[in-house]
Design a protein around this motif. Structure first.
Motif, PDB file in Angstrom:
ATOM      1  N   ASN A  64       0.740  -1.364  -0.023  1.00 52.30           N
ATOM      2  CA  ASN A  64       0.063   0.043  -0.036  1.00 52.30           C
ATOM      3  C   ASN A  64       0.672   1.200  -0.039  1.00 52.30           C
ATOM      4  N   LYS A  65       0.974   2.081  -1.203  1.00 52.42           N
ATOM      5  CA  LYS A  65       1.767   3.208  -1.272  1.00 52.42           C
ATOM      6  C   LYS A  65       1.330   4.153  -0.138  1.00 52.42           C
ATOM      7  N   GLN A  66       0.097   4.127   0.198  1.00 50.27           N
ATOM      8  CA  GLN A  66      -0.221   5.211   1.287  1.00 50.27           C
ATOM      9  C   GLN A  66       0.018   5.092   2.527  1.00 50.27           C
ATOM     10  N   CYS A  67       0.897   3.879   2.769  1.00 48.83           N
ATOM     11  CA  CYS A  67       1.371   3.600   4.148  1.00 48.83           C
ATOM     12  C   CYS A  67       2.644   3.508   4.276  1.00 48.83           C
ATOM     13  N   SER A  68       3.176   4.107   5.209  1.00 49.10           N
ATOM     14  CA  SER A  68       4.882   4.228   5.497  1.00 49.10           C
ATOM     15  C   SER A  68       5.402   3.052   6.139  1.00 49.10           C
ATOM     16  N   SER A  69       4.668   2.124   6.371  1.00 47.45           N
ATOM     17  CA  SER A  69       5.121   0.701   7.215  1.00 47.45           C
ATOM     18  C   SER A  69       6.169   0.072   6.480  1.00 47.45           C
ATOM     19  N   ASN A  70       7.053  -0.362   7.177  1.00 47.30           N
ATOM     20  CA  ASN A  70       8.156  -1.280   6.653  1.00 47.30           C
ATOM     21  C   ASN A  70       7.813  -2.669   6.574  1.00 47.30           C
ATOM     22  N   LEU A  71       6.676  -2.845   6.993  1.00 40.84           N
ATOM     23  CA  LEU A  71       6.188  -4.358   7.044  1.00 40.84           C
ATOM     24  C   LEU A  71       6.109  -5.083   5.554  1.00 40.84           C
ATOM     25  N   THR A  72       6.458  -6.303   5.489  1.00 42.12           N
ATOM     26  CA  THR A  72       6.626  -6.894   4.073  1.00 42.12           C
ATOM     27  C   THR A  72       5.107  -7.561   4.022  1.00 42.12           C
ATOM     28  N   ARG A  73       4.642  -7.340   2.707  1.00 48.21           N
ATOM     29  CA  ARG A  73       3.370  -7.554   2.311  1.00 48.21           C
ATOM     30  C   ARG A  73       3.324  -9.400   2.048  1.00 48.21           C
ATOM     31  N   PRO A  74       2.293  -9.782   2.358  1.00 47.02           N
ATOM     32  CA  PRO A  74       2.084 -11.304   2.143  1.00 47.02           C
ATOM     33  C   PRO A  74       2.086 -11.616   0.681  1.00 47.02           C
ATOM     34  N   SER A  75       2.498 -12.744   0.169  1.00 48.87           N
ATOM     35  CA  SER A  75       2.460 -13.095  -1.288  1.00 48.87           C
ATOM     36  C   SER A  75       1.377 -13.974  -1.432  1.00 48.87           C
ATOM     37  N   PHE A  76      -0.048 -13.452  -1.464  1.00 49.61           N
ATOM     38  CA  PHE A  76      -1.191 -14.285  -1.740  1.00 49.61           C
ATOM     39  C   PHE A  76      -1.580 -14.264  -3.123  1.00 49.61           C
ATOM     40  N   LYS A  77      -2.316 -15.381  -3.474  1.00 49.94           N
ATOM     41  CA  LYS A  77      -2.988 -15.633  -5.046  1.00 49.94           C
ATOM     42  C   LYS A  77      -4.428 -15.787  -4.638  1.00 49.94           C
ATOM     43  N   LEU A  78      -5.371 -15.046  -5.312  1.00 47.52           N
ATOM     44  CA  LEU A  78      -6.710 -15.494  -5.114  1.00 47.52           C
ATOM     45  C   LEU A  78      -7.499 -15.446  -6.564  1.00 47.52           C
ATOM     46  N   TRP A  79      -8.370 -16.304  -6.847  1.00 49.40           N
ATOM     47  CA  TRP A  79      -9.038 -16.324  -8.067  1.00 49.40           C
ATOM     48  C   TRP A  79     -10.372 -15.965  -7.687  1.00 49.40           C
ATOM     49  N   ASN A  80     -11.112 -15.263  -8.546  1.00 48.63           N
ATOM     50  CA  ASN A  80     -12.612 -14.847  -8.451  1.00 48.63           C
ATOM     51  C   ASN A  80     -13.240 -15.066  -9.744  1.00 48.63           C
ATOM     52  N   LEU A  81     -14.264 -16.047  -9.659  1.00 50.08           N
ATOM     53  CA  LEU A  81     -14.864 -16.534 -10.936  1.00 50.08           C
ATOM     54  C   LEU A  81     -16.383 -16.101 -10.703  1.00 50.08           C
ATOM     55  N   ARG A  82     -16.821 -15.214 -11.709  1.00 50.07           N
ATOM     56  CA  ARG A  82     -18.339 -14.859 -11.672  1.00 50.07           C
ATOM     57  C   ARG A  82     -18.915 -15.886 -12.721  1.00 50.07           C
ATOM     58  N   VAL A  83     -19.995 -16.544 -12.546  1.00 46.42           N
ATOM     59  CA  VAL A  83     -20.754 -17.240 -13.607  1.00 46.42           C
ATOM     60  C   VAL A  83     -22.106 -16.727 -13.879  1.00 46.42           C
ATOM     61  N   TYR A  84     -22.191 -16.808 -15.037  1.00 46.82           N
ATOM     62  CA  TYR A  84     -23.569 -16.409 -15.521  1.00 46.82           C
ATOM     63  C   TYR A  84     -24.217 -17.199 -16.447  1.00 46.82           C
ATOM     64  N   GLN A  85     -25.559 -18.008 -16.061  1.00 47.10           N
ATOM     65  CA  GLN A  85     -25.895 -19.047 -16.919  1.00 47.10           C
ATOM     66  C   GLN A  85     -27.685 -18.682 -16.766  1.00 47.10           C
ATOM     67  N   LYS A  86     -27.883 -18.338 -17.942  1.00 47.29           N
ATOM     68  CA  LYS A  86     -29.365 -18.212 -18.124  1.00 47.29           C
ATOM     69  C   LYS A  86     -30.117 -17.063 -16.990  1.00 47.29           C
ATOM     70  N   ASN A  87     -30.755 -17.735 -16.091  1.00 50.21           N
ATOM     71  CA  ASN A  87     -31.339 -16.788 -15.027  1.00 50.21           C
ATOM     72  C   ASN A  87     -30.743 -16.582 -13.792  1.00 50.21           C
ATOM     73  N   VAL A  88     -29.473 -17.166 -13.507  1.00 50.91           N
ATOM     74  CA  VAL A  88     -28.610 -17.433 -12.373  1.00 50.91           C
ATOM     75  C   VAL A  88     -27.184 -16.861 -12.634  1.00 50.91           C
ATOM     76  N   ALA A  89     -26.696 -16.281 -11.665  1.00 50.05           N
ATOM     77  CA  ALA A  89     -25.517 -15.932 -11.623  1.00 50.05           C
ATOM     78  C   ALA A  89     -24.971 -16.119 -10.175  1.00 50.05           C
ATOM     79  N   PHE A  90     -23.757 -16.643 -10.214  1.00 54.77           N
ATOM     80  CA  PHE A  90     -22.889 -16.947  -8.822  1.00 54.77           C
ATOM     81  C   PHE A  90     -21.480 -16.936  -8.913  1.00 54.77           C
TER      82      PHE A  90
END
Length: 101
Positions: A64-90
């Protein structure tokens, strides 16, 4: 799992965490700390799977460039899948790399 009610996204994401919900998940909904935030890698990708459209987003962390902390950021990876099918989305959220469970 019950699609009508889905538990909130936890404050800490562990490797292998997954969540289904009817509501869309936005970067603002994801847990973060003062010294790091989530960012979307590349563009959203939409693909057709049978009669469904799947929108795929990959997120990882950055300092976060707006934070002056010297803490190391974690190395996380996250997937976000949005599924649209006919009359439903999830949404399917999957943490490929988080804290060790």
């Amino acid at each position: 799992k019950d699609f009508i009610y889905c538990s909130p996204i936890p404050e800490v994401l562990h490797t292998g965490y997954s969540r289904f919900s009817l509501q869309a998940v936005h970067v603002e909904d994801l847990p973060k700390e003062s010294h790091w935030i989530w960012r979307q890698c590349n563009a959203k990708i939409a693909t057709q799977v049978g009669d469904a459209t799947v929108v795929i987003q990959k997120f990882n962390t950055r300092s976060n460039k707006q934070c002056s902390s010297n803490l190391t950021r974690p190395s996380f990876k996250l997937w976000n899948l949005r599924v649209y099918q006919k009359n439903v989305a999830f949404t399917f959220l999957y943490c490929e790399k988080g804290l060790c469970p």
